[in-house]
Design a protein around this motif. Structure first.
Motif, short mmCIF file in Angstrom:
data_model
loop_
_atom_site.label_atom_id
_atom_site.label_comp_id
_atom_site.label_asym_id
_atom_site.label_seq_id
_atom_site.Cartn_x
_atom_site.Cartn_y
_atom_site.Cartn_z
N PHE A 12 0.82 -1.21 0.00
CA PHE A 12 0.00 0.00 0.00
C PHE A 12 0.86 1.26 0.00
O PHE A 12 0.60 2.19 -0.76
CB PHE A 12 -0.94 0.00 1.21
N VAL A 47 -3.66 -3.59 5.90
CA VAL A 47 -4.18 -2.24 6.06
C VAL A 47 -5.70 -2.23 5.87
O VAL A 47 -6.22 -2.93 5.01
CB VAL A 47 -3.53 -1.29 5.03
N ILE A 49 -9.33 0.45 5.83
CA ILE A 49 -9.78 1.83 5.66
C ILE A 49 -9.93 2.45 7.04
O ILE A 49 -10.47 1.84 7.96
CB ILE A 49 -11.12 1.88 4.89
N LYS A 65 -4.01 9.16 6.62
CA LYS A 65 -5.13 8.30 6.98
C LYS A 65 -5.60 7.60 5.70
O LYS A 65 -5.73 8.23 4.65
CB LYS A 65 -6.27 9.13 7.56
N VAL A 66 -5.85 6.30 5.78
CA VAL A 66 -6.26 5.50 4.63
C VAL A 66 -7.73 5.78 4.33
O VAL A 66 -8.60 5.55 5.16
CB VAL A 66 -6.04 4.00 4.90
N SER A 67 -8.01 6.27 3.10
CA SER A 67 -9.39 6.55 2.68
C SER A 67 -9.97 5.39 1.88
O SER A 67 -11.16 5.12 1.93
CB SER A 67 -9.43 7.79 1.80
N LEU A 69 -8.54 1.52 -0.35
CA LEU A 69 -7.43 0.58 -0.52
C LEU A 69 -7.12 0.34 -1.99
O LEU A 69 -8.00 0.40 -2.84
CB LEU A 69 -7.77 -0.76 0.14
N TYR A 82 -6.98 8.01 -2.21
CA TYR A 82 -6.68 6.89 -1.32
C TYR A 82 -6.11 7.31 0.02
O TYR A 82 -6.06 6.49 0.94
CB TYR A 82 -5.71 5.94 -2.03
N LEU A 83 -5.68 8.55 0.15
CA LEU A 83 -5.06 9.03 1.38
C LEU A 83 -5.62 10.37 1.80
O LEU A 83 -6.02 11.18 0.97
CB LEU A 83 -3.55 9.24 1.18
#
Length: 135
Positions: A12, A47, A49, A65-67, A69, A82-83
């Motif tokens: 990721f 990972v 979301i 922060k992961v928005s 994948l 994505y971030l």
């Protein structure tokens, strides 16, 4: 663009362009420089979301922060999907200070080794442009 429900941390980080290569991503995870939700994470960590990822760079910390994948590398304009960048402005100031310090260090120590390499010359040009425009 492949989207899945589970993605390895190292994959990721590489896919969203936080590291230039997947092997760099893996080695930073193994070296303890990557944390997920405040805990050190292995490259194989899956990972999710909503996870918050912190990466220790030389003298500063990048937080995201992961928005969404993904497991395939995307172009730079698409990374924002994505971030979410959580890095405070003072961390970016630290990063700029580190870059300036390296450029000055090169001027002091590396300049005696002859002509600068193409990369070093570009770094010097950027540094001088920043400082000339401020004055």
């Amino acid at each position: 663009m492949s989207v899945s429900s589970k993605v390895r941390l190292d994959k990721f980080l590489w896919a969203v362009r936080l590291f230039k290569t997947r092997s760099l991503s893996t080695s930073n995870c193994q070296g303890g420089k990557v944390e997920v939700n405040g805990r050190s994470a292995k490259p194989s960590y899956l990972v999710k979301i909503g996870d918050e990822i912190s990466i220790s760079r030389s003298g500063w910390i990048k937080s995201v922060k992961v928005s969404s994948l993904l497991d395939r590398r995307v172009g730079a304009p698409l990374v924002a999907k994505y971030l979410e960048d959580l890095t405070p402005e003072n961390e970016y100031k630290k990063a700029r200070a580190v870059r300036e310090e390296r450029a000055v260090s090169w001027l002091k120590h590396g300049a005696r080794k002859g002509r600068p390499a193409k990369r070093n010359r570009r770094q010097l040009d950027r540094w001088f442009q920043m400082h000339v425009s401020e004055a």
